[in-house]
Design an enzyme around this catalytic site. Structure first.
Site, PDB file in Angstrom:
ATOM      1  N   ALA A  51      78.826  84.855  83.507  1.00 26.93           N
ATOM      2  CA  ALA A  51      79.632  85.968  82.999  1.00 26.93           C
ATOM      3  C   ALA A  51      79.069  86.497  81.687  1.00 26.93           C
ATOM      4  CB  ALA A  51      81.080  85.515  82.817  1.00 26.93           C
ATOM      5  N   ASP A  54      75.846  88.394  82.428  1.00 26.10           N
ATOM      6  CA  ASP A  54      76.176  89.715  82.968  1.00 26.10           C
ATOM      7  C   ASP A  54      76.661  90.658  81.871  1.00 26.10           C
ATOM      8  OD1 ASP A  54      75.494  88.988  85.541  1.00 26.10           O
ATOM      9  OD2 ASP A  54      77.523  88.389  86.086  1.00 26.10           O
ATOM     10  N   LEU A 100      70.516  91.459  93.833  1.00 23.82           N
ATOM     11  CA  LEU A 100      71.593  92.386  94.172  1.00 23.82           C
ATOM     12  C   LEU A 100      72.214  92.989  92.922  1.00 23.82           C
ATOM     13  CD1 LEU A 100      73.445  90.355  96.949  1.00 23.82           C
ATOM     14  CD2 LEU A 100      72.052  92.401  97.283  1.00 23.82           C
ATOM     15  N   LYS A 130      79.371  85.054  99.132  1.00 23.98           N
ATOM     16  CA  LYS A 130      78.186  84.886  98.287  1.00 23.98           C
ATOM     17  C   LYS A 130      78.088  83.422  97.865  1.00 23.98           C
ATOM     18  CE  LYS A 130      75.763  86.841  94.334  1.00 23.98           C
ATOM     19  NZ  LYS A 130      75.439  85.550  93.692  1.00 23.98           N
ATOM     20  N   ARG A 151      62.727  81.631  95.866  1.00 27.24           N
ATOM     21  CA  ARG A 151      62.598  83.062  95.578  1.00 27.24           C
ATOM     22  C   ARG A 151      61.620  83.332  94.443  1.00 27.24           C
ATOM     23  NH1 ARG A 151      67.364  87.093  93.550  1.00 27.24           N
ATOM     24  NH2 ARG A 151      67.094  85.897  91.641  1.00 27.24           N
ATOM     25  N   LYS A 328      81.406  90.375  92.430  1.00 23.53           N
ATOM     26  CA  LYS A 328      81.524  89.073  91.772  1.00 23.53           C
ATOM     27  C   LYS A 328      82.976  88.778  91.417  1.00 23.53           C
ATOM     28  CE  LYS A 328      78.450  86.820  90.480  1.00 23.53           C
ATOM     29  NZ  LYS A 328      77.433  86.981  89.436  1.00 23.53           N
ATOM     30  N   CYS A 422      69.582  74.417  57.322  1.00 18.19           N
ATOM     31  CA  CYS A 422      69.298  73.873  58.648  1.00 18.19           C
ATOM     32  C   CYS A 422      69.788  72.431  58.734  1.00 18.19           C
ATOM     33  CB  CYS A 422      67.796  73.935  58.928  1.00 18.19           C
ATOM     34  SG  CYS A 422      67.316  73.186  60.508  1.00 18.19           S
ATOM     35  N   CYS A 440      66.308  79.295  61.222  1.00 17.72           N
ATOM     36  CA  CYS A 440      65.638  78.398  60.284  1.00 17.72           C
ATOM     37  C   CYS A 440      64.182  78.854  60.189  1.00 17.72           C
ATOM     38  CB  CYS A 440      65.703  76.952  60.768  1.00 17.72           C
ATOM     39  SG  CYS A 440      64.644  75.828  59.817  1.00 17.72           S
TER      40      CYS A 440
END
EC number: 6.5.1.2
Length: 706
Positions: A51, A54, A100, A130, A151, A328, A422, A440
């Site tokens: 999420a 996206d 897609l 899906k 893929r 989705k 840091c 840093c």
């Protein structure tokens, strides 16, 4: 991980120029998205939720929509996310595997369906669940499984054929008397959710690390070097797409599924063909309510135009088909206590706050950490340490904190204060102008940056040093056996003396990996150096054009920026990196350790295929796809997966892909058979063009790709 693609401005209305802040934000988003895609697809180790990814992609797409001048060919909005590692042999798909486009609500789906309807009336939509698994490509020749691959980047994936053969659901030989001569199918390999807890319990019992979720379990199980390990895992596959084919005559997606089933291929049982958009949305919402009633995790519904003829008419963008979309589902949400907020330091010095949570079960896995991205995000969400927070997760490793449940505050909560130094090395933190991230600046001795940079250098997407993982990098650094990546090629058996957990077998594995890395191509070294903005695409372009680190360092910013796939931003980052004296020292130590700083033949002057772009389609007799590609690249040429007006020649083997063949004919691009290809390699374009195959012959039907 998915991505929402941007669209070009076709209105003809001039767009206002982007401001400096907008340009900086777009560049920052592109860097962040590339990093997250690399972690997700190559390392199998994402650090943000789908999420959140996206959301970042949508923000970049919106910026590019308002200001098209911000949209570059290498923008994350223009690419199929993903890459391939070298743990397995890279192989090129016969037809490209696209990602897609996503929609997230009914309004967005109506807009997408209306765009499709403007091209042609649609009387049948195919809807299917899906699956949240690992995308895989299978190739059958005369009914026999000859290759399986991940893929990867959509054009090239990893050869996982021995591992796929262990899956009971995948036939090694197709059934029936009418098997196609060639059939390329795409599908999803998944780990059944009911078996997931059982697997993790077994791993923990023997001291192993449990998988975070079923998708990671599927990916990790399928990427085992030993197929016997894969065979012990209850992996399953569902086929949902068609690539290249010969002798597979169907006219629709649903007819293809019926034919797949006849051939013994595993297909989904829950798909439906529907006539109307309201019917499609009813399917979407019905399965949203029943998403846990299937054997695998799902994160939405895929909607496709059923007719292949209409699919061909609609075509594709550079990254996604116009005839399919993923609706989705919203991520699942639970509440838990935010125990603390701490920070993590990455390989580029980026300091990222994250939340420590009371462990909670969400989306099939127990989580105790959640990213908060940056200090601005902490303020925007308004979370306090001790809050009850809403946690959102959709099958990812580290979920996101949505916000606090203010009504449950007790008064003991306290605000998070971002450290000014840091936590690893004590250096004062800085926030570069125009960036949201705090960093840093101590690249010399910050332990976190050194650990992460060594881990990245040795990773599959860079130098691919087998056995040199995060724990090994940490042990070597803490013992003072290495200072940074410059010492990796100086490792010896003595480097591991006195270190716990390093048996001789492990040491031999690492040293063999180091030796193999000495001979890696230049582009992998460029990726491994952690030069900001330089990923595999830019690294390949620089290596192809300039062929050595010495030549790259000596090239002007203007000339570097002119290299296709580079541009001013990357050019500036490259020259800044080489200007650093410490980096030059690292390169000197890498060279002294026997590693190549140039590709083979870099000193020999112009190459016969400089500036030449070749597309290879079909099967060659004397070359594998990989060896043919390497032969072209070694002579200065570039091999791409699709035909365009920039293509110099198309090499046509047996059973060529229909779409590439037809596109080459329509653009009148010279086509070479195998003999012509040999002449191209030996004598160059002019000699080969005399042997070009005539641009005629029988019509070939274009096959849809997914």
């Amino acid at each position: 991980m998915s991505a929402t693609a941007g669209t070009a401005d076709e209105s003809g209305v001039a767009s206002a120029a982007a401001s400096a802040d907008e340009r900086a934000r777009a560049a920052s988003l592109a860097r962040e998205l590339d990093e997250h895609a690399y972690r997700y697809y190559v390392l199998d180790s994402p650090t943000i939720s789908d999420a959140e990814y996206d959301r970042l992609m949508a923000e970049l797409a919106a910026l590019e929509e308002r200001h098209p001048d911000l949209r570059t060919p290498d923008s994350p909005t223009q690419k199929v996310a993903g890459s391939y590692s070298t743990l397995f042999t890279p192989v090129e798909h016969l037809e490209r595997m696209l990602s897609l486009e996503n929609v997230f609500d009914d309004d967005e789906f109506h807009q997408w369906a209306a765009r499709v309807a403007r091209e042609s009336e649609v009387d049948a939509w195919l809807c299917e669940l899906k699956i949240d698994g690992l995308a895989v490509d299978l190739v059958y020749e005369d009914g026999y499984l000859v290759r399986a691959a991940t893929r990867g980047d959509g054009r090239t994936g990893e050869d996982i054929t021995p591992n796929i053969r262990t899956l009971a659901s995948v036939p090694v030989r197709l059934r029936g008397p009418r098997v196609p001569g060639l059939l390329e199918v795409r599908g999803e390999v998944f780990f059944p959710t009911a078996k997931f807890a059982e697997l993790n319990a077994g791993l923990v019992a023997v001291g192993g690390k449990p998988f975070a979720n079923p998708r990671n379990a599927a990916a990790g199980s399928l990427r085992q070097k030993d197929p016997r390990v894969t065979a012990t895992r209850p992996l399953e596959m569902i086929v949902h797409g068609l690539g290249a084919q010969r002798g597979f005559e169907v006219t629709s997606q649903s007819a293809a599924y019926a034919r797949f089933a006849e051939l013994g291929l595993p297909v989904a049982t829950h798909f439906e063909v529907l006539a109307t958009v309201p019917g499609v949305l009813d399917y979407v919402h019905r399965w949203g309510d029943a998403r846990h009633d299937v054997v695998h995790e799902i994160d939405g519904v895929v909607v496709k135009v059923d007719s292949f003829a209409l699919q061909r008419r609609l075509g594709s963008t550079s990254k996604s088909p116009r005839w399919a979309v993923a609706y989705k589902y919203p991520p699942e949400e639970v509440t838990t206590k935010l125990r603390d907020i701490r920070v993590n330091v990455g390989r580029t010095g980026r300091v990222t706050p994250f939340g420590e949570l009371e462990p909670v079960l969400v989306a099939g896995s127990t989580v105790g950490l959640a990213t908060l991205h940056n200090i601005d995000e902490v303020g925007r969400k308004g979370v306090l340490i001790g809050d009850t927070v809403v946690l959102r997760k959709a099958g990812d490793v580290i979920p996101e904190i949505v916000g606090p449940v203010v009504d449950l505050r007790e008064g003991s909560e306290r605000a998070f204060v971002m450290p000014t130094r840091c936590p690893e090395c004590g250096t004062e933190l800085v926030r570069p102008e125009g960036e949201v991230d705090i960093r840093c600046p101590n690249t010399v001795s910050c332990p976190a940056q050194l650990r992460e940079s060594i881990f990245h250098f040795a990773s599959r997407g860079a130098m691919d040093i087998d056995g040199l993982g995060y724990e090994t990098a940490t042990a070597l650094l803490e013992a003072g056996r290495v200072r940074d990546i410059g010492d990796i090629f100086h490792l010896t058996p003595e480097s591991f003396e006195g270190l716990r957990g390093f048996a001789q077998k492990k040491i031999d594995q690492i040293l063999r990996g180091v030796e193999a890395a000495r001979h890696r191509p230049l582009w992998r070294l460029l990726v491994g150096l952690s030069i900001r903005h330089v990923g595999p695409t830019a690294a390949r372009a620089l290596a192809r054009e300039l062929r050595s680190l010495e030549a790259i360092a000596a090239t002007s910013a203007e000339d570097l920026a002119a290299v296709e796939g580079v541009g001013p931003k990357i050019a500036g980052a490259v020259l800044d990196w080489f200007a650093d004296e410490r980096h030059r020292d690292i390169l000197a130590r890498i060279a002294a350790g026997g590693a190549r700083l140039a590709d083979v033949g870099a000193e020999e002057g112009p190459r016969p295929l400089d500036g030449v772009t070749v597309v290879i389609t079909g099967t060659l007799t004397d070359w594998s796809r990989d060896s043919a590609k390497e032969a072209v690249e070694a002579r200065g040429g570039k091999v791409t997966g699709s035909v365009s007006r920039k293509t110099t020649a198309v090499v046509v083997g047996a059973d060529p892909g229909a779409s590439k063949y037809d596109k080459a004919r329509s653009l009148r691009i010279p086509m070479l058979d195998e003999a012509g290809f040999a002449v191209l390699l030996a004598q160059g374009v002019d000699a080969a063009s005399k042997l070009a195959v005539p641009a005629d012959g029988p019509e070939k039907a274009e096959t849809p790709v997914e």
